[in-house]
Each structure stands twice: as structure tokens, then as C-alpha cells.
Design a protein around this motif. Structure first.
Motif, PDB file in Angstrom:
ATOM      1  N   CYS A  71       0.821  -1.258  -0.225  1.00 27.22           N
ATOM      2  CA  CYS A  71       0.248  -0.077   0.031  1.00 27.22           C
ATOM      3  C   CYS A  71       0.945   1.320  -0.055  1.00 27.22           C
ATOM      4  N   GLU A  72       0.922   2.081  -1.159  1.00 24.77           N
ATOM      5  CA  GLU A  72       1.584   3.212  -0.994  1.00 24.77           C
ATOM      6  C   GLU A  72       0.635   4.667  -1.099  1.00 24.77           C
ATOM      7  N   ALA A  73       1.255   5.537  -0.551  1.00 24.52           N
ATOM      8  CA  ALA A  73       0.145   6.729  -0.373  1.00 24.52           C
ATOM      9  C   ALA A  73       1.439   7.778  -0.458  1.00 24.52           C
ATOM     10  N   THR A  74       0.718   9.058  -1.017  1.00 27.48           N
ATOM     11  CA  THR A  74       1.669  10.051  -1.129  1.00 27.48           C
ATOM     12  C   THR A  74       0.627  11.368  -0.706  1.00 27.48           C
ATOM     13  N   ASN A  75       1.130  12.494  -0.201  1.00 20.00           N
ATOM     14  CA  ASN A  75       0.442  13.705   0.089  1.00 20.00           C
ATOM     15  C   ASN A  75       0.275  14.432  -1.113  1.00 20.00           C
ATOM     16  N   ILE A  76      -1.030  14.889  -1.216  1.00 20.12           N
ATOM     17  CA  ILE A  76      -1.375  15.812  -2.181  1.00 20.12           C
ATOM     18  C   ILE A  76      -1.886  17.260  -1.569  1.00 20.12           C
ATOM     19  N   THR A  77      -2.116  18.155  -2.234  1.00 21.86           N
ATOM     20  CA  THR A  77      -2.307  19.251  -1.790  1.00 21.86           C
ATOM     21  C   THR A  77      -3.787  19.821  -2.015  1.00 21.86           C
ATOM     22  N   ASP A  78      -4.312  19.228  -3.072  1.00 28.58           N
ATOM     23  CA  ASP A  78      -5.730  19.532  -3.552  1.00 28.58           C
ATOM     24  C   ASP A  78      -6.383  18.250  -4.076  1.00 28.58           C
ATOM     25  N   SER A  79      -7.317  17.682  -3.283  1.00 24.25           N
ATOM     26  CA  SER A  79      -7.721  16.336  -3.583  1.00 24.25           C
ATOM     27  C   SER A  79      -9.016  16.578  -4.782  1.00 24.25           C
ATOM     28  N   ASP A  80      -9.416  17.596  -4.875  1.00 20.08           N
ATOM     29  CA  ASP A  80     -10.334  18.081  -5.968  1.00 20.08           C
ATOM     30  C   ASP A  80      -9.945  18.215  -7.497  1.00 20.08           C
ATOM     31  N   THR A  81      -8.737  18.606  -7.406  1.00 18.50           N
ATOM     32  CA  THR A  81      -7.781  18.674  -8.719  1.00 18.50           C
ATOM     33  C   THR A  81      -7.166  17.257  -8.714  1.00 18.50           C
ATOM     34  N   ALA A  82      -7.104  16.438  -8.021  1.00 15.73           N
ATOM     35  CA  ALA A  82      -6.455  14.994  -8.190  1.00 15.73           C
ATOM     36  C   ALA A  82      -7.525  14.273  -8.949  1.00 15.73           C
ATOM     37  N   LYS A  83      -8.789  14.609  -8.329  1.00 11.68           N
ATOM     38  CA  LYS A  83      -9.942  13.674  -8.628  1.00 11.68           C
ATOM     39  C   LYS A  83     -10.489  14.060 -10.182  1.00 11.68           C
ATOM     40  N   ASN A  84     -10.266  15.512 -10.394  1.00  4.75           N
ATOM     41  CA  ASN A  84     -10.647  15.787 -11.730  1.00  4.75           C
ATOM     42  C   ASN A  84      -9.491  15.452 -12.662  1.00  4.75           C
ATOM     43  N   MET A  85      -8.245  15.515 -11.998  1.00  2.00           N
ATOM     44  CA  MET A  85      -7.232  14.771 -13.223  1.00  2.00           C
ATOM     45  C   MET A  85      -7.442  13.223 -13.604  1.00  2.00           C
ATOM     46  N   LEU A  86      -7.803  12.540 -12.768  1.00  4.07           N
ATOM     47  CA  LEU A  86      -8.115  11.056 -12.886  1.00  4.07           C
ATOM     48  C   LEU A  86      -9.533  10.829 -13.724  1.00  4.07           C
ATOM     49  N   LYS A  87     -10.447  11.826 -13.503  1.00  3.63           N
ATOM     50  CA  LYS A  87     -11.407  11.864 -14.658  1.00  3.63           C
ATOM     51  C   LYS A  87     -11.188  11.983 -15.874  1.00  3.63           C
ATOM     52  N   SER A  88     -10.419  13.120 -16.085  1.00  2.49           N
ATOM     53  CA  SER A  88     -10.201  13.627 -17.433  1.00  2.49           C
ATOM     54  C   SER A  88      -8.985  12.515 -18.191  1.00  2.49           C
ATOM     55  N   MET A  89      -8.664  11.473 -17.425  1.00  2.00           N
ATOM     56  CA  MET A  89      -7.988  10.477 -17.851  1.00  2.00           C
ATOM     57  C   MET A  89      -8.671   9.191 -18.137  1.00  2.00           C
ATOM     58  N   GLY A  90      -9.957   9.392 -17.859  1.00  2.00           N
ATOM     59  CA  GLY A  90     -11.006   8.383 -18.338  1.00  2.00           C
ATOM     60  C   GLY A  90     -11.270   7.311 -17.017  1.00  2.00           C
ATOM     61  N   TYR A  91     -10.963   7.732 -15.931  1.00  2.00           N
ATOM     62  CA  TYR A  91     -11.098   6.998 -14.799  1.00  2.00           C
ATOM     63  C   TYR A  91     -12.444   7.512 -14.514  1.00  2.00           C
ATOM     64  N   GLN A  92     -13.102   6.603 -13.332  1.00  2.00           N
ATOM     65  CA  GLN A  92     -14.431   7.094 -13.039  1.00  2.00           C
ATOM     66  C   GLN A  92     -14.701   6.673 -11.474  1.00  2.00           C
ATOM     67  N   VAL A  93     -15.263   7.319 -10.642  1.00  2.00           N
ATOM     68  CA  VAL A  93     -15.475   7.054  -9.345  1.00  2.00           C
ATOM     69  C   VAL A  93     -16.374   5.845  -9.248  1.00  2.00           C
ATOM     70  N   ASN A  94     -16.037   4.654  -8.733  1.00  2.00           N
ATOM     71  CA  ASN A  94     -16.897   3.417  -8.677  1.00  2.00           C
ATOM     72  C   ASN A  94     -17.196   3.387  -7.248  1.00  2.00           C
ATOM     73  N   LEU A  95     -16.866   3.860  -6.072  1.00  2.00           N
ATOM     74  CA  LEU A  95     -17.337   3.662  -4.838  1.00  2.00           C
ATOM     75  C   LEU A  95     -16.906   4.946  -3.871  1.00  2.00           C
ATOM     76  N   GLN A  96     -17.785   5.369  -3.133  1.00  2.00           N
ATOM     77  CA  GLN A  96     -17.456   6.710  -2.384  1.00  2.00           C
ATOM     78  C   GLN A  96     -17.686   6.264  -0.884  1.00  2.00           C
ATOM     79  N   ALA A  97     -16.826   6.308  -0.003  1.00  2.00           N
ATOM     80  CA  ALA A  97     -16.985   5.729   1.345  1.00  2.00           C
ATOM     81  C   ALA A  97     -16.564   7.107   2.400  1.00  2.00           C
ATOM     82  N   SER A  98     -17.190   7.119   3.632  1.00  2.00           N
ATOM     83  CA  SER A  98     -16.661   7.860   4.611  1.00  2.00           C
ATOM     84  C   SER A  98     -16.599   7.057   5.949  1.00  2.00           C
ATOM     85  N   LYS A  99     -15.429   7.391   6.835  1.00  2.00           N
ATOM     86  CA  LYS A  99     -15.193   6.875   7.931  1.00  2.00           C
ATOM     87  C   LYS A  99     -14.896   7.803   9.055  1.00  2.00           C
ATOM     88  N   ILE A 100     -15.282   7.417   9.932  1.00  2.00           N
ATOM     89  CA  ILE A 100     -14.678   8.442  11.227  1.00  2.00           C
ATOM     90  C   ILE A 100     -13.832   7.432  11.875  1.00  2.00           C
TER      91      ILE A 100
END
Length: 139
Positions: A71-100
Motif C-alpha cells: 500500500c503506497e500513499a503520497t500527500n497531495i495538496t488538492d484532492s479536488d484537482t486530483a479527482k478531476n485529473m483522474l476523471k479527465s484520464m478516463g477513470y471514474q468513481v466506482n465507490l465513495q466511502a466515509s469513515k470516522i
């Protein structure tokens, strides 16, 4: 090790008996799981996740593979931009989850107590070590 519970109250009571450090409390993790339209990541047991955590303010790009230790993770500064980048590359959201979740350290152990919608309360125990022989003695 992960455990499902009716409530985390008993874990919290026991935790109070030990010296511990609070890492995070009541942190909300919002995860967006991305995949190709053909679900090729899911077919290969891989995950691509953008995580936004509040109030800690952490934002992560996470990649998981079938191997339990990969499992690899990296810090990003803008999650909305990252999501938009993935969508523009053809990826789509297939699950959204929230955890406390709340994370505590007791010696070399990390204990996460949390709540996940549709699943309920859970406790997760992890050891923070580079010495794999310690894992065998704990099992």
C-alpha cells in the motif's frame, strides 16, 4: 488485525488503562475509489483512492495491490484537482466511502477505532516495526 464491534466504548475504557498517545480523534476520512470503465483495477484486486481527511486536513493519493503489505500513499495538496485529473484520464468513481476514526499509539502499536457507514464500529491493531520476527511472536 481488524475487529468488528457493536460499539468502541469497551476498547476506549481499556485504552485509558494504558499510557498512550492520541494521534487523531474523530477524524473523518472521505475516500473516492477510482477505476477504469472496464473495472480493470478491480479485476486485478487493485485500488486507486483519493482520501480527504478532516479536521486533520490531510489529503492522500493511495494505491493498494493484492499483497497485504503493498500500500503506497503520497500527500497531495488538492484532492479536488486530483479527482478531476483522474476523471479527465478516463477513470471514474466506482465507490465513495466515509469513515470516522481515531488513532492511538500504545508503545509500538497503532490502534485505530472507528465507524464506517453500512458496516459499523471497528477496531484495528497494527504493530509499527521493521522486524518481521516480532510479528510471529504476536500471532
Amino acid at each position: 488485525m481488524k475487529y468488528r464491534e457493536q460499539t468502541n466504548i469497551n476498547f476506549i475504557r481499556v485504552l485509558q488503562l494504558f499510557p498512550h498517545q492520541v494521534m487523531l480523534e474523530h477524524n473523518v476520512e472521505s475516500d473516492w475509489y477510482f477505476d477504469t470503465p472496464e473495472q480493470s483495477l478491480k479485476a486485478n484486486s487493485k485500488s486507486l483512492i483519493i482520501r480527504d481527511m478532516q479536521p486533520s486536513g490531510s489529503k492522500l493519493w493511495i494505491e493498494k495491490e493484492p499483497s497485504a503489505d503493498h500500500c503506497e500513499a503520497t500527500n497531495i495538496t488538492d484532492s479536488d484537482t486530483a479527482k478531476n485529473m483522474l476523471k479527465s484520464m478516463g477513470y471514474q468513481v466506482n465507490l465513495q466511502a466515509s469513515k470516522i476514526g481515531s488513532m492511538y499509539c500504545v508503545a509500538q502499536y497503532h490502534i485505530t477505532l472507528g465507524y464506517l457507514d453500512d458496516i459499523g464500529h471497528f477496531a484495528e491493531f497494527a504493530i509499527n516495526t521493521d522486524d518481521e520476527s516480532m510479528l510471529v511472536s504476536l500471532i
